[in-house]
Design a protein around this motif. Sequence first.
Motif, PDB file in Angstrom:
ATOM      1  N   HIS A  68      23.029  18.771  22.878  1.00  0.00           N
ATOM      2  CA  HIS A  68      22.659  20.027  22.216  1.00  0.00           C
ATOM      3  C   HIS A  68      23.878  20.664  21.548  1.00  0.00           C
ATOM      4  CE1 HIS A  68      20.148  23.995  22.718  1.00  0.00           C
ATOM      5  NE2 HIS A  68      20.866  24.013  21.606  1.00  0.00           N
ATOM      6  N   HIS A  70      25.331  22.389  17.543  1.00  0.00           N
ATOM      7  CA  HIS A  70      24.991  22.866  16.193  1.00  0.00           C
ATOM      8  C   HIS A  70      26.259  22.813  15.346  1.00  0.00           C
ATOM      9  CE1 HIS A  70      21.106  24.415  17.573  1.00  0.00           C
ATOM     10  NE2 HIS A  70      21.744  24.826  18.658  1.00  0.00           N
ATOM     11  N   MET A  75      24.243  30.369   9.562  1.00  0.00           N
ATOM     12  CA  MET A  75      23.603  31.446  10.328  1.00  0.00           C
ATOM     13  C   MET A  75      24.052  32.787   9.769  1.00  0.00           C
ATOM     14  SD  MET A  75      23.516  32.345  14.370  1.00  0.00           S
ATOM     15  CE  MET A  75      23.189  30.699  14.925  1.00  0.00           C
ATOM     16  N   LYS A 158      12.526  20.214  17.976  1.00  0.00           N
ATOM     17  CA  LYS A 158      12.771  21.490  18.669  1.00  0.00           C
ATOM     18  C   LYS A 158      11.890  22.576  18.063  1.00  0.00           C
ATOM     19  CE  LYS A 158      16.076  24.978  20.199  1.00  0.00           C
ATOM     20  NZ  LYS A 158      17.366  25.647  20.055  1.00  0.00           N
ATOM     21  N   TYR A 163      13.130  34.331  17.735  1.00  0.00           N
ATOM     22  CA  TYR A 163      13.624  34.449  16.362  1.00  0.00           C
ATOM     23  C   TYR A 163      12.419  34.688  15.434  1.00  0.00           C
ATOM     24  CZ  TYR A 163      17.826  31.972  18.220  1.00  0.00           C
ATOM     25  OH  TYR A 163      18.918  31.572  18.942  1.00  0.00           O
ATOM     26  N   HIS A 191      12.874  26.238  22.840  1.00  0.00           N
ATOM     27  CA  HIS A 191      13.681  27.452  23.019  1.00  0.00           C
ATOM     28  C   HIS A 191      12.723  28.502  23.579  1.00  0.00           C
ATOM     29  CE1 HIS A 191      16.882  30.430  21.575  1.00  0.00           C
ATOM     30  NE2 HIS A 191      15.896  31.190  22.040  1.00  0.00           N
ATOM     31  N   HIS A 247      18.666  25.056  27.097  1.00  0.00           N
ATOM     32  CA  HIS A 247      19.502  26.198  27.547  1.00  0.00           C
ATOM     33  C   HIS A 247      18.816  27.164  28.524  1.00  0.00           C
ATOM     34  CE1 HIS A 247      17.489  28.066  24.119  1.00  0.00           C
ATOM     35  NE2 HIS A 247      18.336  27.608  23.203  1.00  0.00           N
ATOM     36  N   SER A 294      22.071  33.035  22.238  1.00  0.00           N
ATOM     37  CA  SER A 294      20.675  33.185  22.654  1.00  0.00           C
ATOM     38  C   SER A 294      20.191  31.905  23.309  1.00  0.00           C
ATOM     39  CB  SER A 294      19.796  33.483  21.447  1.00  0.00           C
ATOM     40  OG  SER A 294      20.223  34.675  20.850  1.00  0.00           O
ATOM     41  N   ASP A 321      24.974  23.604  23.812  1.00  0.00           N
ATOM     42  CA  ASP A 321      24.541  24.511  22.747  1.00  0.00           C
ATOM     43  C   ASP A 321      25.756  24.964  21.937  1.00  0.00           C
ATOM     44  OD1 ASP A 321      22.874  25.977  21.167  1.00  0.00           O
ATOM     45  OD2 ASP A 321      22.336  27.454  22.676  1.00  0.00           O
ATOM     46  N   CYS A 323      27.939  26.068  19.360  1.00  0.00           N
ATOM     47  CA  CYS A 323      27.628  26.681  18.063  1.00  0.00           C
ATOM     48  C   CYS A 323      28.701  27.759  17.854  1.00  0.00           C
ATOM     49  CB  CYS A 323      26.218  27.280  18.126  1.00  0.00           C
ATOM     50  SG  CYS A 323      25.629  27.881  16.531  1.00  0.00           S
ATOM     51  N   GLY A 358      26.046  32.304  19.170  1.00  0.00           N
ATOM     52  CA  GLY A 358      26.508  30.977  19.562  1.00  0.00           C
ATOM     53  C   GLY A 358      27.910  31.005  20.127  1.00  0.00           C
TER      54      GLY A 358
HETATM   55  O1  URP Z   1      22.947  31.254  20.255  1.00  0.00           O
HETATM   56  C1  URP Z   1      22.598  30.124  20.037  1.00  0.00           C
HETATM   57  N1  URP Z   1      22.151  29.383  21.019  1.00  0.00           N
HETATM   58  N2  URP Z   1      22.655  29.611  18.800  1.00  0.00           N
HETATM   59  C2  URP Z   1      22.163  28.352  18.410  1.00  0.00           C
HETATM   60  C3  URP Z   1      20.688  28.319  18.159  1.00  0.00           C
HETATM   61  C4  URP Z   1      19.853  28.060  19.395  1.00  0.00           C
HETATM   62  O2  URP Z   1      18.924  28.806  19.648  1.00  0.00           O
HETATM   63  O3  URP Z   1      20.075  27.094  20.117  1.00  0.00           O
END
Ligand code: URP
Length: 482
Positions: A68, A70, A75, A158, A163, A191, A247, A294, A321, A323, A358
């Motif tokens: 996982h 990014h 963003m 996913k 969001y 998510h 997550h 998140s 995650d 990011c 992130g």
């Molecule tokens: O805050 C996060 N996790 N950003 C990446 C997008 C996600 O929801 O995994």
Amino acid sequence: MAEFEEDRDMRNLLICDGIIVTAERSIPADLFIENEKITEIGPSLERKDAYVIDAQGKLIFPGGIDPHVHLDLPMFDTISSDDYYTGGKAAAFGGTTTLLDFVPQTQQTLKASVDVWKEKSKSRACIDYGLHMNITRLDEKILDEIPALIDQGITTLKVFMAYNGRLRLQDGEILRVMRQAAAHGMLTMLHAENGDSIELLTQEALANKNTSPEWHALTRPAWGAAEAVLRGIALAEEAAAALYIVHLNTAGGVEQLQSGRGRGVRVMGETCPAYLYFTMEHLRREDGAKWVCSPPMRSRADNQVLWQALSDGKIQSLGTDHCPFFYDGNKAILYEGKPIAIPGKELGEKDFTKIPNGLPGVGDRLPILWTFGVGQGKISAQQFVALTSTNPAKIFGLYPKKGALKVGSDADIVIWDPERTITYGVEYAQHRTDYNLFEGWELVGYPETVLLRGKIVVHKEKWMGKAGMGQFVPRIPNAEII
Ligand code: URP
Ligand code: ZN
Ligand code: ZN
């Protein structure tokens, strides 16, 4: 171990006298590598023409698999600050040799979205990688197109319950995605947060001028995560689909996961290092924006339940995650000797909803879990390998090519020095950002040498990898449910 002589022929390698640690056992053995693969494992191997790595006193793990991340993710008004090269390099320094990234649904068709993502990754990737497809907009055409992702090597989708207005699907849409996935042996990843309550609580917070980072957590209640995990599992049950909850951050979510597994739903769960150590209190600090992601950080009690779930095998996988964003994107850092600044958390200085969500973490995952998991007796060395490599490999259809030390597996190998002590932080971590959440933490145990398909990419402080050497790993459907 002597420093590597770069001009030596290293096509055949013999790793001698280490302890091989897999998800099942630890055994002293040598390991021979030829043409990118492990070709023999056993005691006292001899090969005249091989380059020998003396691993006495070291542990040998299969390369970590982070399911996982990014990379290069747009963003708000910026982009996550690691790309396929910088993120892969940071991963490798931390003992991870395969990444699974997410393709945003940016184009008319899924195929076109994947093509765009593959195009930008291929020249930059320095370790191996696979892709998950985000499904954030659904109509009949998109639904029909999902099975063809398999031809592009993608078997995982996913979906988001949060969001609103951006990435979220409605429950009925999620159910349709899950049915389609189940019909083709694909895995849905979820998510799990409650999008509607987040939307309302956020509007109220802003109307009341509550704009500081802690409101990011206060507007995303823990009950919403637990409720969404329950709802997601119920939808998977209805669709007879396999599900992977990404997550997990709450005790309630773990409880729902356990309950779903207990009644036979094919559901698996992931947590991330930050949820094991940090709480909402960190968002109340002056530099609280560093912890905004998140779902958010929760309480000490949640940390403890998540640890217990790793130790009891209730959670199957540890992702990151990853990011990352700069904390202060107005100030350049030096990356490989060149200054770089990328807008980051400062974008939300006056409004928590504008803080890019992130955290950095891809390089932290193994060293942090080793010191505070294995080192403190919370998990065994076998569980460490299972959580960081073998289980993600099985769940995501990479096993035994990846995630294993077996004859025929890719020679993705970490030679781990269990005695190496370091004071960790932004310098060690190698992420392309200006902060690290574990700054100043004392670690015992760290990678010494990391191999990607038989090539040494990291030795101690030295980087020997290159952009472009990472390969896309296509996956096939019907992976294991563990
Ligand atoms: O805050 C996060 N996790 N950003 C990446 C997008 C996600 O929801 O995994
Ligand atoms: Zn997510
Ligand atoms: Zn994510």
